[in-house]
Write a protein that holds these residues in place. Structure first.
Motif, PDB file in Angstrom:
ATOM      1  N   SER A  22       1.160  -1.095  -0.151  1.00 39.59           N
ATOM      2  CA  SER A  22       0.019   0.171   0.384  1.00 39.59           C
ATOM      3  C   SER A  22       0.787   1.852   0.400  1.00 39.59           C
ATOM      4  O   SER A  22       0.395   2.068  -0.918  1.00 39.59           O
ATOM      5  N   VAL A  23       2.344   1.289   0.849  1.00 40.18           N
ATOM      6  CA  VAL A  23       2.883   2.169   0.992  1.00 40.18           C
ATOM      7  C   VAL A  23       3.930   2.897  -0.214  1.00 40.18           C
ATOM      8  O   VAL A  23       3.596   3.456  -0.860  1.00 40.18           O
ATOM      9  N   ILE A  24       4.517   1.950  -1.104  1.00 41.08           N
ATOM     10  CA  ILE A  24       5.226   2.196  -2.095  1.00 41.08           C
ATOM     11  C   ILE A  24       4.015   2.394  -3.437  1.00 41.08           C
ATOM     12  O   ILE A  24       4.111   3.142  -4.196  1.00 41.08           O
ATOM     13  N   PRO A  34      -2.269   3.893 -12.019  1.00 40.48           N
ATOM     14  CA  PRO A  34      -3.122   4.178 -12.999  1.00 40.48           C
ATOM     15  C   PRO A  34      -2.834   5.295 -14.135  1.00 40.48           C
ATOM     16  O   PRO A  34      -3.231   6.164 -14.790  1.00 40.48           O
ATOM     17  N   TRP A  35      -1.290   6.090 -13.577  1.00 38.25           N
ATOM     18  CA  TRP A  35      -0.802   7.273 -14.570  1.00 38.25           C
ATOM     19  C   TRP A  35       0.701   6.970 -14.157  1.00 38.25           C
ATOM     20  O   TRP A  35       0.738   5.872 -13.338  1.00 38.25           O
ATOM     21  N   VAL A  36       1.115   7.954 -14.892  1.00 41.45           N
ATOM     22  CA  VAL A  36       2.941   7.621 -14.628  1.00 41.45           C
ATOM     23  C   VAL A  36       3.233   8.063 -13.198  1.00 41.45           C
ATOM     24  O   VAL A  36       2.610   8.596 -12.591  1.00 41.45           O
ATOM     25  N   LYS A  37       4.249   6.860 -13.100  1.00 37.69           N
ATOM     26  CA  LYS A  37       5.342   6.910 -11.681  1.00 37.69           C
ATOM     27  C   LYS A  37       5.487   7.568 -11.591  1.00 37.69           C
ATOM     28  O   LYS A  37       6.065   8.698 -12.377  1.00 37.69           O
ATOM     29  N   GLU A  38       5.708   8.479  -9.819  1.00 34.35           N
ATOM     30  CA  GLU A  38       6.498   9.580  -9.718  1.00 34.35           C
ATOM     31  C   GLU A  38       7.377   8.618  -9.257  1.00 34.35           C
ATOM     32  O   GLU A  38       8.493   7.475  -8.824  1.00 34.35           O
ATOM     33  N   PRO A  39       8.909   8.969  -9.808  1.00 35.29           N
ATOM     34  CA  PRO A  39      10.230   8.680  -9.422  1.00 35.29           C
ATOM     35  C   PRO A  39      11.181   8.632  -8.458  1.00 35.29           C
ATOM     36  O   PRO A  39      11.804   8.103  -8.736  1.00 35.29           O
ATOM     37  N   SER A  40      10.943   9.434  -7.283  1.00 32.97           N
ATOM     38  CA  SER A  40      11.957   9.398  -6.519  1.00 32.97           C
ATOM     39  C   SER A  40      11.751   7.935  -5.911  1.00 32.97           C
ATOM     40  O   SER A  40      13.046   7.461  -5.402  1.00 32.97           O
ATOM     41  N   GLN A  41      10.810   7.870  -6.331  1.00 31.00           N
ATOM     42  CA  GLN A  41      10.201   6.246  -4.976  1.00 31.00           C
ATOM     43  C   GLN A  41      11.608   5.767  -3.570  1.00 31.00           C
ATOM     44  O   GLN A  41      11.881   5.272  -3.267  1.00 31.00           O
ATOM     45  N   ARG A  42      10.812   7.145  -2.815  1.00 30.91           N
ATOM     46  CA  ARG A  42      11.562   6.531  -1.361  1.00 30.91           C
ATOM     47  C   ARG A  42      11.571   5.668  -0.752  1.00 30.91           C
ATOM     48  O   ARG A  42      11.401   5.567   0.003  1.00 30.91           O
ATOM     49  N   ALA A  43      10.155   5.157  -0.805  1.00 28.63           N
ATOM     50  CA  ALA A  43       9.441   4.139   0.311  1.00 28.63           C
ATOM     51  C   ALA A  43       9.642   3.098   0.136  1.00 28.63           C
ATOM     52  O   ALA A  43       9.526   2.487   0.496  1.00 28.63           O
ATOM     53  N   ARG A  44      10.222   3.092  -1.332  1.00 31.92           N
ATOM     54  CA  ARG A  44      10.632   1.623  -2.000  1.00 31.92           C
ATOM     55  C   ARG A  44      11.065   0.438  -0.821  1.00 31.92           C
ATOM     56  O   ARG A  44      10.556  -0.759  -0.801  1.00 31.92           O
ATOM     57  N   SER A  45      11.656   1.458   0.001  1.00 36.75           N
ATOM     58  CA  SER A  45      12.599   0.446   0.771  1.00 36.75           C
ATOM     59  C   SER A  45      11.728  -0.910   2.045  1.00 36.75           C
ATOM     60  O   SER A  45      12.547  -1.765   2.431  1.00 36.75           O
ATOM     61  N   ILE A 105       9.139  -2.230   1.615  1.00 31.92           N
ATOM     62  CA  ILE A 105       8.673  -3.706   0.200  1.00 31.92           C
ATOM     63  C   ILE A 105      10.335  -4.437   0.566  1.00 31.92           C
ATOM     64  O   ILE A 105       9.922  -5.853   0.303  1.00 31.92           O
ATOM     65  N   PHE A 106      11.261  -4.032   0.198  1.00 37.09           N
ATOM     66  CA  PHE A 106      12.786  -4.748   0.219  1.00 37.09           C
ATOM     67  C   PHE A 106      11.875  -5.682   2.236  1.00 37.09           C
ATOM     68  O   PHE A 106      12.824  -7.112   1.684  1.00 37.09           O
ATOM     69  N   ILE A 107      12.181  -5.201   2.912  1.00 38.63           N
ATOM     70  CA  ILE A 107      11.975  -5.378   4.393  1.00 38.63           C
ATOM     71  C   ILE A 107      10.881  -6.234   4.372  1.00 38.63           C
ATOM     72  O   ILE A 107      10.812  -8.300   5.119  1.00 38.63           O
ATOM     73  N   ALA A 108       9.198  -6.462   4.139  1.00 40.53           N
ATOM     74  CA  ALA A 108       8.921  -7.239   3.638  1.00 40.53           C
ATOM     75  C   ALA A 108       8.443  -8.328   2.670  1.00 40.53           C
ATOM     76  O   ALA A 108       8.354  -9.256   3.205  1.00 40.53           O
ATOM     77  N   PHE A 109       9.608  -8.596   1.700  1.00 40.41           N
ATOM     78  CA  PHE A 109       9.902  -9.648   0.704  1.00 40.41           C
ATOM     79  C   PHE A 109      10.767 -10.746   1.704  1.00 40.41           C
ATOM     80  O   PHE A 109      10.499 -11.766   1.776  1.00 40.41           O
ATOM     81  N   GLY A 110      11.815  -9.850   2.320  1.00 36.61           N
ATOM     82  CA  GLY A 110      12.724 -10.371   3.499  1.00 36.61           C
ATOM     83  C   GLY A 110      11.707 -11.193   4.525  1.00 36.61           C
ATOM     84  O   GLY A 110      12.163 -11.980   4.669  1.00 36.61           O
ATOM     85  N   VAL A 111      10.732 -11.000   5.357  1.00 35.29           N
ATOM     86  CA  VAL A 111      10.715 -10.535   6.016  1.00 35.29           C
ATOM     87  C   VAL A 111       9.316 -12.359   6.427  1.00 35.29           C
ATOM     88  O   VAL A 111       9.347 -12.752   6.934  1.00 35.29           O
ATOM     89  N   LEU A 112       8.982 -11.529   4.595  1.00 37.53           N
ATOM     90  CA  LEU A 112       7.345 -12.315   4.900  1.00 37.53           C
ATOM     91  C   LEU A 112       8.184 -14.165   4.265  1.00 37.53           C
ATOM     92  O   LEU A 112       8.136 -15.442   4.731  1.00 37.53           O
TER      93      LEU A 112
END
Length: 421
Positions: A60-62, A197-208, A210-217
């Motif tokens: 949701s955050v990403i 549903p539109w062009v993505k914001e490029p900075s993507q500072r919150a993507r970190s 999702i890395f943590i969430a995949f590892g925890v899962l």
């Protein structure tokens, strides 16, 4: 840009599914997580219920991070988010809303407000569940630091399961590294597929997150976890980039990602502990420079064979999947190779940084490093650092001060080598 939000001003995000066709009178919808869920369940892995909730939060955050343009905010950077997230255990996650909001504010410098409701995904346990016998999980990004981390774990006799967030341009490296290390690592490659549903914001500072969430899962799917043990999850990044000290007064820390920043990881550790998720996040290189990581790697032959294939550039895709050679991560990489004493055969679009033009020595990132080196040389480290380490959950600051000093020394030697003035 005119964003097609719903009548209530909200964007609906379909987690673990597709947005579907847009019907007349209905606003566009976003989606995230279907591919990751399908890949994970296809492997017949069984994760902890709250690990699925944590993934739902991260997705949701990403998606929000990608959907809201910073340029549309009042100061062209700081955004305000209000997210309503469906989880399986909303009562618990309401107790962690403030902690999550604070962690996200530190991560992205935006303002977040999280509300939790029921109805979140909880997959049924698979028949004949696969419970991997590996003793830890390692994040394998395709970058140089994660490559060294996985090599060191295998060299020390550990048996890591490698988990990756698939990014275009890195997927082949991730798979090749997993195959080459330790006789071949089990590799779980996941893709969040967050799509507004539109062009993505490029900075993507919150993507970190999702890395943590995949590892925890993934960590909660291991046999050791199901047997009641705590599973180490290694997030390997050199301490200088992890701390990300502002090089000049004009550069905010959030101009670069904070995936492994001690403040962020400590906040996430507290949230996982409160959730009774027995996953220990470890960055074994918190107090090492990138050059020290290269020199100390436990399998020098394998590292020399694979290091040049790794990706460090912050603009890798912008330059047609080549390193630019001049961004801060590229400079840190090049300085590390120099400190390692090995010839760096990586192709850099801007190789000769000593050239005094806008693309080389006068490029903003190059000038910022040069200014930082000069300021520390003239005024000392403490004056330059200022409040950069003054965070409440960062722990012992002295080792970090020493680490930052050594990291700057590597950069200074690199600039001297190329005649940057």
């Amino acid at each position: 840009m005119d964003f097609p939000f719903g009548e209530d001003g909200a964007l609906t995000v379909v987690l673990y599914g597709q947005p579907g066709a847009v019907e007349a009178g209905r606003s566009a919808r976003a989606s995230a997580g279907e591919a990751a869920k399908s890949q994970f369940l296809r492997g017949r892995y069984e994760a902890a219920p709250r690990a699925w909730d944590f993934l739902s939060i991260a997705l949701s955050v990403i998606t929000a991070d990608l959907a809201e343009w910073r340029a549309e905010s009042a100061d062209n950077w700081t955004r305000e988010f209000e997210l309503t997230i469906a989880v399986a255990d909303p009562a618990f996650w309401r107790t962690q809303a403030a902690a999550l909001e604070a962690a996200l504010k530190f991560l992205s410098t935006d303002r977040w407000r999280l509300t939790f409701i029921g109805g979140g995904l909880q997959p049924a346990p698979p028949r004949n569940a696969v419970r991997p016998a590996e003793d830890c999980v390692v994040l394998l990004s395709g970058g140089l630091d994660s490559l060294i981390g996985a090599i060191d774990l295998a060299s020390a006799g550990r048996k890591p399961l490698a988990v990756s967030n698939i990014v275009r341009g890195d997927g082949d490296n991730q798979e090749a590294f997993a195959t080459a290390i330790g006789g071949g690592l089990r590799h779980l490659a996941l893709n969040h597929n967050a799509s507004p549903p539109w062009v993505k914001e490029p900075s993507q500072r919150a993507r970190s997150l999702i890395f943590i969430a995949f590892g925890v899962l993934t960590a909660t799917a291991l046999k050791a976890y199901h047997d009641g043990g705590e599973v180490p999850f290694y997030v390997c990044e050199n301490g200088f980039i992890a701390v990300n000290p502002p090089l000049t007064g004009a550069r905010l820390g959030s101009l670069s990602t904070r995936t492994a920043h001690p403040e962020f990881l400590n906040r996430i550790r507290e949230i996982l502990a409160a959730a009774d998720l027995r996953v220990e996040i470890i960055n074994p290189y918190e107090h090492k420079t990138k050059g020290e990581m290269l020199r100390d790697c436990g399998d020098q032959a394998l590292l020399k064979a694979r290091a040049m294939d790794s990706v460090s550039c912050g603009r890798y895709r912008v330059f047609n999947y080549n390193h630019c050679g001049r961004c801060v991560p590229c400079q840190v990489r090049r300085a590390a190779f120099l400190a390692w004493g090995q010839h760096d055969t990586t192709f850099y679009k801007y190789e000769q940084l000593g050239k005094s033009d806008a693309e080389h020595a006068k490029f903003d990132d190059v000038r910022s490093v040069a200014m930082a080196v000069a300021e520390v040389s003239g005024d000392g480290l403490e004056a330059w650092l200022g409040p950069a380490l003054a965070y409440p959950k960062i722990g012992d600051r002295q080792p970090l001060r020493e680490l930052v000093d050594r990291g700057l020394n590597e950069l200074a030697a690199f600039h001297a080598h190329y005649g940057v003035k």
